[in-house]
Design a protein around this motif. Structure first.
Motif, short mmCIF file in Angstrom:
data_model
loop_
_atom_site.label_atom_id
_atom_site.label_comp_id
_atom_site.label_asym_id
_atom_site.label_seq_id
_atom_site.Cartn_x
_atom_site.Cartn_y
_atom_site.Cartn_z
N ALA A 64 -65.20 -77.09 73.77
CA ALA A 64 -65.86 -76.84 75.06
C ALA A 64 -64.90 -76.16 76.02
O ALA A 64 -65.26 -75.29 76.79
CB ALA A 64 -66.35 -78.16 75.66
N LYS A 88 -79.03 -72.19 76.32
CA LYS A 88 -78.84 -73.64 76.28
C LYS A 88 -77.37 -73.95 76.02
O LYS A 88 -76.74 -73.26 75.22
CB LYS A 88 -79.69 -74.24 75.16
N GLY A 89 -76.84 -74.95 76.73
CA GLY A 89 -75.45 -75.33 76.52
C GLY A 89 -74.49 -74.68 77.52
O GLY A 89 -73.30 -75.01 77.55
#
Ligand code: MLT
Length: 340
Positions: free
Chosen positions: A23, A265-266
Motif C-alpha cells: 500500500a 476501487k481501492g
C-alpha cells in the motif's frame, strides 16, 4: 537498497505488514499528492456534455491541486469501453473517470455481461453537475410543438432516425423511455458522443435527439436546432422559452442525468478526500459556476458533493432505472401517451 529490501532486512514480516508495504507504494500521504499530472478519462467524444462538464471543472481543479488534471477522451460502446478500462486502472489517484447516469447506473440494466459494476469497481469522488434532458430536433423538422412531435414520430416512425451516443448512454436511455411512452420505434443512429451527434443534428443529417442541456443551449439559442421541451418539473434559467414537458402536455416524461467523478476501487480515502475537496472548490468558483449555469447545468449543493452522497445516488439510480429500462426495452405497448 530500495524501500522493500530495507524493510525485509529487519527480520520476519507478517502478511498484514507486507500488504501495508504494498500500500505504501501508493502515496497514502495526501501531502505528497498529486506529484504529477492526473488524468480524467471521458468515455465519450470531445465537445459533448460529459467532456464539457469535465473540462470546466478539471481546469479549475488543476489550479488548486498544482498539477495538470488532463482530460483523455476515449469513446465507444455507450461509454462502457473506457469505463471498463478505468475500472482496471491503478488505484493510485492518477487515473479517474468522468462518468454519468448512463455509465454508472443505466448500463447495469442494459448490459447483462457488463465487465464492471459501478459500485464494486469504483470509488465515488464527487457529483459534478445535474444535466437536465431536452428533446431536440433538426431546425426544419415539421412538428411545431411537443404534441405535434409525439403524433408525428409515431405516425412516421419507420422513416425517422434518432441520434444517440451508444447503448447505455444518457441520450439512448432518455429517448428509449420517451419512445416507449409514445409508441415510436425509429432507427437509432449511434455516435461516439452527443458532441458529434449534435453536429449531425445541426447539419440535418439526423432527425431528433434527447440530450443533456449543456450540449444543446448554444445551438438552441442560435436557432441551429429546435427544442420541444425540457424533461424537468421547472424551466431552466438558461432556456426560459423552452417549456417543461408538463407545460407542453406530457407530464409523464421526466428525465434527468448527472455527471460525476469516480476513481478505481481501492484508491486510498486520503486521496479521494484531496480530489473531492478540489472538485468542491472548483464548483464554488464563480467562473466555473457561471459557465456551467449558463449552459443549464445544475450545480450540486455541498451536501450532495460528498463521496457518500454520490454512492447513494448511484444506488438509487440503478434501482430507479432498472424497472423503467427493462419495460422500455422489452414491451411494445405504449401506456401513457397523452396524444393518440
Ligand atoms: C456525451 O458526453 O457525449 C454524452 O454524455 C453522451 C450520452 O451519454 O448521451
Amino acid at each position: 537498497m530500495n524501500f522493500i529490501a530495507r524493510l525485509l532486512s529487519v527480520g520476519t514480516l507478517s502478511l498484514s505488514c507486507l500488504t501495508s508495504v504494498a500500500a505504501m507504494t501508493v502515496p497514502a500521504r495526501a501531502s505528497d499528492y498529486p506529484s504529477r499530472q492526473v488524468t480524467v478519462i471521458v468515455p465519450f467524444a470531445a465537445g459533448g456534455p460529459t467532456d464539457t462538464v469535465a473540462r470546466i471543472v478539471t481546469a479549475q481543479m488543476s489550479k488548486s491541486l498544482g498539477q495538470n488534471v488532463a482530460v483523455d477522451n476515449r469513446a465507444g460502446a455507450g461509454g462502457t469501453l473506457a469505463t471498463s478500462l478505468a475500472s482496471r486502472a491503478a488505484a493510485d489517484g492518477y487515473t479517474l473517470i468522468a462518468g454519468h447516469m448512463g455509465t454508472h447506473a443505466a448500463v447495469v440494466s442494459l448490459y447483462p455481461t457488463l465487465n464492471y459494476h459501478p459500485k464494486r469497481d469504483f470509488e465515488p469522488v464527487s457529483l459534478l453537475a445535474g444535466t437536465p434532458i431536452v428533446i431536440l430536433a433538426r431546425k426544419d423538422f415539421p412538428p411545431k410543438n411537443l404534441e405535434e412531435f409525439a403524433v408525428y414520430i409515431r405516425a412516421n416512425t419507420e422513416r425517422l432516425n434518432v441520434a444517440h451516443a451508444g447503448i447505455g448512454s444518457v441520450s439512448y436511455v432518455s429517448c428509449l423511455v420517451l419512445h416507449r411512452q409514445l409508441g415510436a420505434r425509429p432507427t437509432g443512429v449511434p455516435f461516439s458522443g452527443t458532441g458529434p451527434a449534435m453536429a449531425a443534428l445541426v447539419a440535418g443529417e439526423v432527425d431528433y435527439m434527447c440530450d443533456q442541456i449543456v450540449n444543446a443551449v448554444p445551438h438552441i439559442k442560435s436557432g441551429a436546432i429546435k427544442a420541444y421541451a425540457i424533461a424537468m418539473p421547472e424551466r431552466s434559467p438558461s432556456l426560459p422559452d423552452v417549456p417543461t414537458t408538463a407545460e407542453a402536455g406530457m407530464p409523464s416524461f421526466q428525465a434527468r442525468a448527472w455527471v460525476a467523478m469516480f476513481a478505481p476501487k481501492g484508491t486510498p480515502p486520503s486521496l479521494i478526500a484531496v480530489l473531492n475537496a478540489a472538485a468542491s472548490r472548483a464548483l464554488d468558483d464563480d467562473n466555473v459556476r457561471s459557465t456551467l449555469q449558463a449552459l443549464g447545468a445544475v450545480i450540486p449543493p455541498p451536501e450532495q458533493r460528498t463521496p457518500g452522497a454520490l454512492a447513494d445516488l448511484v444506488d438509487a439510480e440503478i434501482d430507479r432505472l432498472s424497472p423503467v429500462l427493462w419495460q422500455a426495452a422489452n414491451s411494445t405497448a405504449h401506456i401513457d401517451s397523452p396524444w393518440k
